[in-house]
Motif scaffolding. Structure first.
Motif, short mmCIF file in Angstrom:
data_model
loop_
_atom_site.label_atom_id
_atom_site.label_comp_id
_atom_site.label_asym_id
_atom_site.label_seq_id
_atom_site.Cartn_x
_atom_site.Cartn_y
_atom_site.Cartn_z
N GLN A 83 0.81 -1.22 0.00
CA GLN A 83 0.00 0.00 0.00
C GLN A 83 0.84 1.27 0.00
OE1 GLN A 83 -3.25 0.17 -0.49
NE2 GLN A 83 -3.18 -2.04 -0.69
N ASN A 84 1.89 1.33 0.83
CA ASN A 84 2.66 2.57 0.98
C ASN A 84 4.14 2.34 0.73
OD1 ASN A 84 0.37 4.25 2.01
ND2 ASN A 84 0.42 2.69 3.63
N GLY A 85 4.45 1.58 -0.30
CA GLY A 85 5.83 1.19 -0.56
C GLY A 85 6.68 2.31 -1.12
N ILE A 86 7.97 2.03 -1.18
CA ILE A 86 8.96 3.00 -1.65
C ILE A 86 8.73 3.36 -3.12
CG2 ILE A 86 10.60 1.14 -2.18
CD1 ILE A 86 12.86 3.02 -1.41
N HIS A 87 8.22 2.41 -3.90
CA HIS A 87 8.10 2.63 -5.34
C HIS A 87 7.18 3.83 -5.66
CE1 HIS A 87 8.52 0.71 -9.45
NE2 HIS A 87 7.61 1.63 -9.67
N ALA A 88 5.96 3.75 -5.18
CA ALA A 88 4.99 4.83 -5.47
C ALA A 88 5.39 6.12 -4.75
CB ALA A 88 3.59 4.40 -5.07
N LYS A 89 5.94 5.99 -3.55
CA LYS A 89 6.36 7.20 -2.82
C LYS A 89 7.40 7.96 -3.63
CE LYS A 89 9.08 6.86 0.91
NZ LYS A 89 9.49 6.71 2.33
N PHE A 90 8.39 7.24 -4.13
CA PHE A 90 9.49 7.89 -4.86
C PHE A 90 9.03 8.47 -6.20
CE2 PHE A 90 12.78 7.32 -8.18
CZ PHE A 90 13.68 8.28 -7.75
N GLU A 91 8.36 7.65 -7.01
CA GLU A 91 8.13 8.07 -8.40
C GLU A 91 6.87 8.89 -8.60
OE1 GLU A 91 7.77 4.50 -10.69
OE2 GLU A 91 5.64 4.35 -10.30
N SER A 92 5.90 8.76 -7.70
CA SER A 92 4.63 9.47 -7.91
C SER A 92 4.40 10.55 -6.84
CB SER A 92 3.46 8.50 -7.89
OG SER A 92 3.56 7.61 -8.97
N VAL A 93 4.28 10.13 -5.59
CA VAL A 93 3.91 11.07 -4.52
C VAL A 93 4.95 12.18 -4.42
CG1 VAL A 93 3.37 11.31 -2.07
CG2 VAL A 93 2.75 9.21 -3.28
N TYR A 94 6.21 11.80 -4.31
CA TYR A 94 7.27 12.80 -4.14
C TYR A 94 7.41 13.69 -5.38
CZ TYR A 94 11.68 15.02 -3.17
OH TYR A 94 12.64 15.98 -2.96
N VAL A 95 7.40 13.08 -6.55
CA VAL A 95 7.57 13.86 -7.80
C VAL A 95 6.43 14.87 -7.96
CG1 VAL A 95 7.58 13.71 -10.32
CG2 VAL A 95 8.92 12.08 -8.98
N SER A 96 5.20 14.40 -7.79
CA SER A 96 4.06 15.29 -8.01
C SER A 96 4.05 16.45 -7.02
CB SER A 96 2.74 14.51 -7.90
OG SER A 96 2.70 13.53 -8.92
N ALA A 97 4.50 16.20 -5.80
CA ALA A 97 4.44 17.25 -4.78
C ALA A 97 5.63 18.21 -4.83
CB ALA A 97 4.36 16.61 -3.38
N ASN A 98 6.73 17.79 -5.41
CA ASN A 98 7.96 18.58 -5.23
C ASN A 98 8.69 19.03 -6.49
OD1 ASN A 98 8.37 18.50 -2.17
ND2 ASN A 98 8.09 16.33 -2.65
N VAL A 99 8.41 18.40 -7.62
CA VAL A 99 9.22 18.72 -8.81
C VAL A 99 8.52 19.76 -9.69
CG1 VAL A 99 10.23 17.79 -10.93
CG2 VAL A 99 10.33 16.46 -8.81
N LYS A 100 9.22 20.84 -9.98
CA LYS A 100 8.70 21.85 -10.91
C LYS A 100 9.47 21.69 -12.22
CE LYS A 100 8.23 24.94 -7.02
NZ LYS A 100 9.22 24.13 -6.26
N PRO A 101 8.78 21.16 -13.25
CA PRO A 101 9.49 20.81 -14.49
C PRO A 101 10.29 21.97 -15.07
CG PRO A 101 7.22 20.03 -14.56
CD PRO A 101 7.35 20.83 -13.30
#
Ligand SMILES: [Zn+2]
Length: 329
Positions: free
Chosen positions: A220-238
């Motif tokens: 449910q809350n693994g490293i994979h989705a945290k790294f590539e989706s949750v973190y990217v969407s919240a923090n990366v400004k293209p």
């Protein structure tokens, strides 16, 4: 074009929201869109303009997550079964389907030469399975680089057709459509290839001996989705975080796309443990840490740079002479 693209994105967003808890998506939707768009934006001027103009960028961006839309198990189960392995390579296992080789010899990447043709690799893996009972079936190892090679060849083939039609002063609108599809489709897998968790058996939590106490499997809350989706969407400004990194690298014509792409995957694989170390230091929790942010920005840029160079070299090598195909002989 723009309106229908927006409507399709809205539908896809709703679908992806329902799938957000499922792991193994490569980069999330935002990461894939960013990689595809930045690659097209940074193509050199000698690449046909339809790949770089407003419509080209819209299509490229929309196509970024496209193969992830083909992962709806309850709706299209046969497609899911066939195409899911195209998104990853479990490098630690894939070497069982390769042959040892000396550095500097043809196709040799870090001591291994992989079969260039997909079914040769399937046969080699199948033959290796009895010695490796931990691998359930050959497709669980993944076909990432074979998919990239095959879609890249489709792109090169359609670009060759485009050159012919331009020379014959024909309408190129239909072939432009095919080329944009090929390039956008290719972008998805090239993007997956810059994500360390897509080239390792450690794809969603550390398996086996874990003396350093890295994150373990968590559906449910693994490293994979945290790294590539949750973190990217919240923090990366293209535009401010990733675009300058891509713009700073010079476009390169790749002469041997197979070996160059395996080098790229191998480098991504070398970053797997670094990602787990960063995760342990809370680099991807919430706003994360500066080290985590730099790592993610660099990986997204690496995906866009590789895609730009693969599209560019498909264009360059679409001019190479070929023997016309006249059917089976
Ligand atoms: Zn993917």
């Amino acid at each position: 074009m723009r309106l229908s693209a927006i409507a399709r994105i809205a539908t896809a967003s709703a679908l992806l929201a329902t799938l957000a808890t499922q792991p193994a998506f490569g980069w999330g939707r935002d990461g894939h869109m960013l990689i595809n768009k930045l690659a097209a934006q940074n193509l050199p001027d000698d690449v046909p303009y339809f790949l770089r103009n407003g419509n080209g960028l819209d299509v490229m961006e929309w196509m970024g997550p496209e193969p992830d839309r083909w992962k709806q198990r309850d709706a299209e189960p046969e497609l899911v079964a066939t195409q899911s392995p195209d998104h990853f390579l479990d490098y630690e296992w894939a070497i069982y389907g390769a042959t040892p080789c000396d550095a500097g010899t043809t196709d040799c990447v870090d001591g291994y030469r992989f079969p260039r043709k997909r079914y040769d690799f399937v046969r080699a893996m199948q033959a290796a399975l009895p010695q490796h009972p931990e691998i359930k079936s050959f497709e669980t190892v993944g076909f990432q680089p074979w998919q990239v090679e095959e879609v890249w060849e489709r792109l090169k083939s359609d670009l060759r057709e485009y050159r012919k039609e331009v020379a014959a002063k024909q309408d190129t609108a239909p072939v432009q459509l095919a080329i944009l599809f090929d390039a956008g489709w290719l972008g998805h897998y090239v993007g997956d290839g810059s994500q360390p968790l897509h080239v390792s058996i450690q794809y969603n939590g550390w398996t086996g001996p874990n003396p350093n106490g890295y994150a373990v499997f968590d559906k449910q809350n693994g490293i994979h989705a945290k790294f590539e989706s949750v973190y990217v969407s919240a923090n990366v400004k293209p535009d401010t975080d990733v675009a300058p990194l891509v713009a700073a690298s010079k476009p390169a014509d790749i002469t041997d796309e197979w070996t160059q792409y395996f080098d790229y995957l191998h480098h991504t694989h070398s970053l797997v443990e670094r990602l787990y170390q960063l995760d342990k230091a809370k680099a991807f929790d919430g706003a994360g840490t500066p080290e985590g942010k730099a790592f993610v920005d660099e990986r997204l840029a690496a995906g866009a740079i590789e895609l730009r160079d693969l599209i560019y070299s498909a264009w360059v090598h679409s001019a190479d002479p070929v023997q016309e195909y006249h059917g089976p002989q």
